[in-house]
Write a protein that holds these residues in place. Sequence first.
Motif, PDB file in Angstrom:
ATOM      1  N   LEU A 193       0.845  -1.188   0.000  1.00 54.13           N
ATOM      2  CA  LEU A 193       0.000   0.000   0.000  1.00 54.13           C
ATOM      3  C   LEU A 193       0.880   1.237   0.000  1.00 54.13           C
ATOM      4  CD1 LEU A 193      -1.985  -2.257   1.008  1.00 54.13           C
ATOM      5  CD2 LEU A 193      -3.206  -0.452   2.204  1.00 54.13           C
ATOM      6  N   GLY A 194       0.716   2.065  -1.030  1.00 52.47           N
ATOM      7  CA  GLY A 194       1.585   3.221  -1.186  1.00 52.47           C
ATOM      8  C   GLY A 194       2.856   2.893  -1.926  1.00 52.47           C
ATOM      9  N   GLU A 195       2.899   1.702  -2.544  1.00 46.72           N
ATOM     10  CA  GLU A 195       4.097   1.259  -3.270  1.00 46.72           C
ATOM     11  C   GLU A 195       3.704   0.114  -4.192  1.00 46.72           C
ATOM     12  OE1 GLU A 195       6.437   0.141   0.067  1.00 46.72           O
ATOM     13  OE2 GLU A 195       5.131  -1.534   0.607  1.00 46.72           O
ATOM     14  N   PHE A 196       4.534  -0.134  -5.198  1.00 44.03           N
ATOM     15  CA  PHE A 196       4.349  -1.309  -6.053  1.00 44.03           C
ATOM     16  C   PHE A 196       5.343  -2.374  -5.610  1.00 44.03           C
ATOM     17  CE2 PHE A 196       2.491   1.731  -9.209  1.00 44.03           C
ATOM     18  CZ  PHE A 196       1.229   1.147  -9.232  1.00 44.03           C
ATOM     19  N   ASP A 242      -0.067 -13.591   0.713  1.00 43.80           N
ATOM     20  CA  ASP A 242       1.053 -13.195  -0.142  1.00 43.80           C
ATOM     21  C   ASP A 242       2.280 -12.765   0.672  1.00 43.80           C
ATOM     22  OD1 ASP A 242      -0.135 -13.813  -2.576  1.00 43.80           O
ATOM     23  OD2 ASP A 242      -1.055 -11.829  -2.781  1.00 43.80           O
ATOM     24  N   ALA A 243       3.431 -12.859   0.028  1.00 43.56           N
ATOM     25  CA  ALA A 243       4.707 -12.471   0.645  1.00 43.56           C
ATOM     26  C   ALA A 243       5.625 -12.043  -0.488  1.00 43.56           C
ATOM     27  CB  ALA A 243       5.302 -13.632   1.434  1.00 43.56           C
ATOM     28  N   GLY A 244       5.512 -10.779  -0.876  1.00 42.38           N
ATOM     29  CA  GLY A 244       6.210 -10.309  -2.070  1.00 42.38           C
ATOM     30  C   GLY A 244       7.460  -9.502  -1.782  1.00 42.38           C
ATOM     31  N   VAL A 245       8.234  -9.306  -2.840  1.00 42.85           N
ATOM     32  CA  VAL A 245       9.427  -8.461  -2.755  1.00 42.85           C
ATOM     33  C   VAL A 245       9.226  -7.203  -3.583  1.00 42.85           C
ATOM     34  CG1 VAL A 245      11.046 -10.362  -2.422  1.00 42.85           C
ATOM     35  CG2 VAL A 245      10.553  -9.565  -4.733  1.00 42.85           C
ATOM     36  N   MET A 246      10.111  -6.270  -3.366  1.00 41.49           N
ATOM     37  CA  MET A 246      10.223  -5.091  -4.220  1.00 41.49           C
ATOM     38  C   MET A 246      11.661  -5.045  -4.701  1.00 41.49           C
ATOM     39  SD  MET A 246       9.892  -1.108  -3.086  1.00 41.49           S
ATOM     40  CE  MET A 246       8.139  -1.113  -2.832  1.00 41.49           C
ATOM     41  N   PHE A 247      11.865  -4.604  -5.937  1.00 40.34           N
ATOM     42  CA  PHE A 247      13.236  -4.516  -6.441  1.00 40.34           C
ATOM     43  C   PHE A 247      13.777  -3.110  -6.195  1.00 40.34           C
ATOM     44  CE2 PHE A 247      11.420  -8.131  -8.690  1.00 40.34           C
ATOM     45  CZ  PHE A 247      12.367  -9.085  -8.359  1.00 40.34           C
ATOM     46  N   PRO A 248      15.070  -3.012  -5.859  1.00 43.20           N
ATOM     47  CA  PRO A 248      15.621  -1.752  -5.350  1.00 43.20           C
ATOM     48  C   PRO A 248      15.875  -0.708  -6.430  1.00 43.20           C
ATOM     49  CG  PRO A 248      17.341  -3.399  -5.502  1.00 43.20           C
ATOM     50  CD  PRO A 248      16.059  -4.097  -5.865  1.00 43.20           C
ATOM     51  N   ASP A 249      15.881   0.553  -5.990  1.00 42.42           N
ATOM     52  CA  ASP A 249      16.324   1.647  -6.843  1.00 42.42           C
ATOM     53  C   ASP A 249      17.847   1.607  -6.933  1.00 42.42           C
ATOM     54  OD1 ASP A 249      13.727   2.606  -7.193  1.00 42.42           O
ATOM     55  OD2 ASP A 249      13.821   3.775  -5.327  1.00 42.42           O
ATOM     56  N   PRO A 250      18.416   2.240  -7.978  1.00 41.49           N
ATOM     57  CA  PRO A 250      19.873   2.170  -8.160  1.00 41.49           C
ATOM     58  C   PRO A 250      20.682   2.688  -6.973  1.00 41.49           C
ATOM     59  CG  PRO A 250      18.810   3.037 -10.137  1.00 41.49           C
ATOM     60  CD  PRO A 250      17.751   2.949  -9.077  1.00 41.49           C
ATOM     61  N   GLU A 251      20.124   3.642  -6.194  1.00 44.54           N
ATOM     62  CA  GLU A 251      20.915   4.194  -5.091  1.00 44.54           C
ATOM     63  C   GLU A 251      21.064   3.224  -3.918  1.00 44.54           C
ATOM     64  OE1 GLU A 251      16.704   5.981  -4.600  1.00 44.54           O
ATOM     65  OE2 GLU A 251      18.099   5.591  -6.231  1.00 44.54           O
ATOM     66  N   LEU A 252      20.292   2.138  -3.917  1.00 41.54           N
ATOM     67  CA  LEU A 252      20.456   1.121  -2.871  1.00 41.54           C
ATOM     68  C   LEU A 252      21.552   0.146  -3.310  1.00 41.54           C
ATOM     69  CD1 LEU A 252      16.716   0.466  -1.916  1.00 41.54           C
ATOM     70  CD2 LEU A 252      18.398   1.845  -0.694  1.00 41.54           C
ATOM     71  N   HIS A 290       4.530 -10.993  -5.188  1.00 44.57           N
ATOM     72  CA  HIS A 290       3.610 -11.724  -4.313  1.00 44.57           C
ATOM     73  C   HIS A 290       4.245 -12.960  -3.677  1.00 44.57           C
ATOM     74  CE1 HIS A 290      -0.158  -9.515  -5.377  1.00 44.57           C
ATOM     75  NE2 HIS A 290       0.599  -9.177  -6.394  1.00 44.57           N
ATOM     76  N   ILE A 291       5.342 -13.483  -4.260  1.00 46.26           N
ATOM     77  CA  ILE A 291       5.965 -14.696  -3.698  1.00 46.26           C
ATOM     78  C   ILE A 291       7.458 -14.538  -3.403  1.00 46.26           C
ATOM     79  CG2 ILE A 291       4.297 -16.200  -4.869  1.00 46.26           C
ATOM     80  CD1 ILE A 291       6.652 -17.016  -6.774  1.00 46.26           C
ATOM     81  N   GLY A 292       8.063 -13.428  -3.782  1.00 49.52           N
ATOM     82  CA  GLY A 292       9.518 -13.290  -3.668  1.00 49.52           C
ATOM     83  C   GLY A 292      10.052 -13.379  -2.249  1.00 49.52           C
ATOM     84  N   ALA A 293       9.220 -13.014  -1.246  1.00 52.52           N
ATOM     85  CA  ALA A 293       9.678 -13.037   0.146  1.00 52.52           C
ATOM     86  C   ALA A 293       9.290 -14.323   0.862  1.00 52.52           C
ATOM     87  CB  ALA A 293       9.108 -11.835   0.908  1.00 52.52           C
ATOM     88  N   VAL A 294       8.708 -15.287   0.150  1.00 50.56           N
ATOM     89  CA  VAL A 294       8.258 -16.529   0.798  1.00 50.56           C
ATOM     90  C   VAL A 294       9.370 -17.222   1.591  1.00 50.56           C
ATOM     91  CG1 VAL A 294       7.419 -18.882   0.378  1.00 50.56           C
ATOM     92  CG2 VAL A 294       6.273 -16.954  -0.707  1.00 50.56           C
ATOM     93  N   PRO A 295      10.614 -17.337   1.051  1.00 49.95           N
ATOM     94  CA  PRO A 295      11.657 -18.018   1.835  1.00 49.95           C
ATOM     95  C   PRO A 295      11.971 -17.329   3.165  1.00 49.95           C
ATOM     96  CG  PRO A 295      12.336 -17.778  -0.455  1.00 49.95           C
ATOM     97  CD  PRO A 295      11.106 -16.939  -0.278  1.00 49.95           C
ATOM     98  N   HIS A 301      -2.625  -2.487  -3.317  1.00 50.21           N
ATOM     99  CA  HIS A 301      -1.758  -2.755  -4.481  1.00 50.21           C
ATOM    100  C   HIS A 301      -1.635  -1.526  -5.388  1.00 50.21           C
ATOM    101  CE1 HIS A 301       0.318  -4.707  -7.691  1.00 50.21           C
ATOM    102  NE2 HIS A 301       0.160  -5.919  -7.205  1.00 50.21           N
ATOM    103  N   GLY A 302      -0.823  -0.567  -4.941  1.00 51.63           N
ATOM    104  CA  GLY A 302      -0.584   0.623  -5.752  1.00 51.63           C
ATOM    105  C   GLY A 302       0.043   1.717  -4.916  1.00 51.63           C
ATOM    106  N   GLU A 303       0.570   2.734  -5.606  1.00 54.70           N
ATOM    107  CA  GLU A 303       1.067   3.907  -4.897  1.00 54.70           C
ATOM    108  C   GLU A 303      -0.118   4.701  -4.368  1.00 54.70           C
ATOM    109  OE1 GLU A 303       3.712   6.015  -7.482  1.00 54.70           O
ATOM    110  OE2 GLU A 303       5.226   4.427  -7.430  1.00 54.70           O
ATOM    111  N   TYR A 304       0.153   5.648  -3.486  1.00 55.14           N
ATOM    112  CA  TYR A 304      -0.958   6.315  -2.794  1.00 55.14           C
ATOM    113  C   TYR A 304      -1.913   6.993  -3.768  1.00 55.14           C
ATOM    114  CZ  TYR A 304      -3.495   8.349   1.066  1.00 55.14           C
ATOM    115  OH  TYR A 304      -4.486   8.655   1.959  1.00 55.14           O
ATOM    116  N   ARG A 305      -1.381   7.529  -4.860  1.00 55.01           N
ATOM    117  CA  ARG A 305      -2.270   8.199  -5.811  1.00 55.01           C
ATOM    118  C   ARG A 305      -3.260   7.224  -6.445  1.00 55.01           C
ATOM    119  NH1 ARG A 305       2.690   7.951  -8.583  1.00 55.01           N
ATOM    120  NH2 ARG A 305       2.621   6.956 -10.635  1.00 55.01           N
TER     121      ARG A 305
END
Length: 550
Positions: free
Chosen positions: A10-13, A30-40, A71-76, A383-387
């Motif tokens: 919520l507030g993010e993809f 669900d247990a999902g991941v987010m992929f990082p921005d280049p600065e991370l 939705h499944i990337g954080a399952v482990p 499931h989306g950014e705040y807007r």
Amino acid sequence: MLEVVPLGGLGEFGMNMLALTWGETTIVVDAGVMFPDPELLGVDRIIPDLTYLEQRGRPAALVLTHGHEDHIGAVPHVAPLVRGPIYATPLTQALVEPKLAEHGIKDAIELVAVRPRDRVEVGPFTIEFIRVTHSMPDCVALAIHTPAGVIVHTGDFKIDQTPIDGAHMDVHRFAELGSAGVLALFADSTNIDRRGYTGSETEVIEAFEEIFSSAAGRLVVAAFSSSIYRMQILVDLAAQFERKVAFVGRGMIENSQIAQKLGYLRIPAGLQIRDSDVMSYAAQDVLCLATGSQGEPFSALSRIAINDHRHVKLAPDDTVVLSARAIPGNEKAIGRVINHISRRGAQVIHEGIKHVHVSGHGSEEELKLMLSLVRPRYFVPVHGEYRQLAQHARIAGRVFAGRDPRPGILLIENGDVLHIDEHGARVAGKAPVGRVLIDGTLTGEIADEVLRDRRHLAEDGLVVPVVAINKQTGALEGVPEIITRGFVMENREELLADGARVLADVVEQASVEERTDQGLIKEKLRVELRRFLRKRSGRRPFVLPVIMEI
């Protein structure tokens, strides 16, 4: 009382995760991941903070809606906390299993396969699985029957009237639930700002037929490795235009094998070739399905683009198709890949040129239809950014206009503790939420200070002063040496010589006790050299003193 807490999404993809609790029983959706921005720097993926689940006690079950990474990337990482089974459809289960095996926990986790219209009981919860259409097979929504009422969670969906596999969305079941009464609807908001309807997967066929007809050389199509429907369309067209098919890239190879094994991908005998055999066939007789549609640095397409792939090389007559939407933040990386492909002389086709991609998420009219079918007492956009969440709430207000009683619309964020009982629905507090950074090479968490150090090194470089001190007397032995990496400066020799003199002065002015205490003298050298470099160069490099006791 039912407690619902979104831990991500919520507030993010990405990082989609929702916890529902009744009494002592908690289930996680669900247990999902987010992929990082280049600065991370050095971060491979981001998962939700699991503190809330640890505080609540071990969840009784983990329920997965479909097999996309968000939705499944954080399952482990979540599975060891779950004391019960993981419920998933066969394809989702098959995509999760290698992740568990990679973390060495596959045998310790109970995976239970479910199908649409199945029901499972977990304590006071009865979870019903409802078929939805998306960009991959085996996707489900959930109807969670609780003592307080029915909670409907749509998962990711669009209403595809002509699905590739003929498995239509179970619209009738949503209507039945709506007629019987739904307490709350949690619905996908991704494409709420797109008017009209999202196209069917079959809509890309016409554009690809044109591409197959006109392509004189090798054809390379980059797509998400989870886009099984897109794979099937391209395999069918390859057979029609008499081209062999090669899957290129680890994700594409693994997922195509899983989909074939489960019957979701049908490849005629003799059509598929290995990626190592691509160059053995005439260019006009080959289709390569590759990973790398987002410009990922080490993906198959990125390596092909710079002529660094072991098996696939581009020639001037070849055509490369990017059959995916650019995820926000990836535009520069994709642009670089397109430039490299162009240097090889190949033609590049993307969504902006031909209709080679359709979204897997429903647009405004489909999301309105879901609201009309389910007719919930409370609506929560997810499931989306705040807007997107805010726009979905506004649209829901128009859909619900004139209804009596008017449904409640709850615009909540990650960590909001939502309580639903006979008195209504309300936000009753805040749960601990956040992001945990994962370094995939170590399969471990990255602390904030590690990330800060990586950023510091990247921006200002590294300076290593090497000082030799007599172990008995504490006297300076020889001239201090300064080694630099990634530290840009004018008058380098003069600056380093002056820096060495500063180090010598620090040692000479220190007491014998300080000189013979490595911790004290190291910190003193670090502070003084950093102050000197900042004053002379305006930079703040990472200073790492080395003391040699002689």
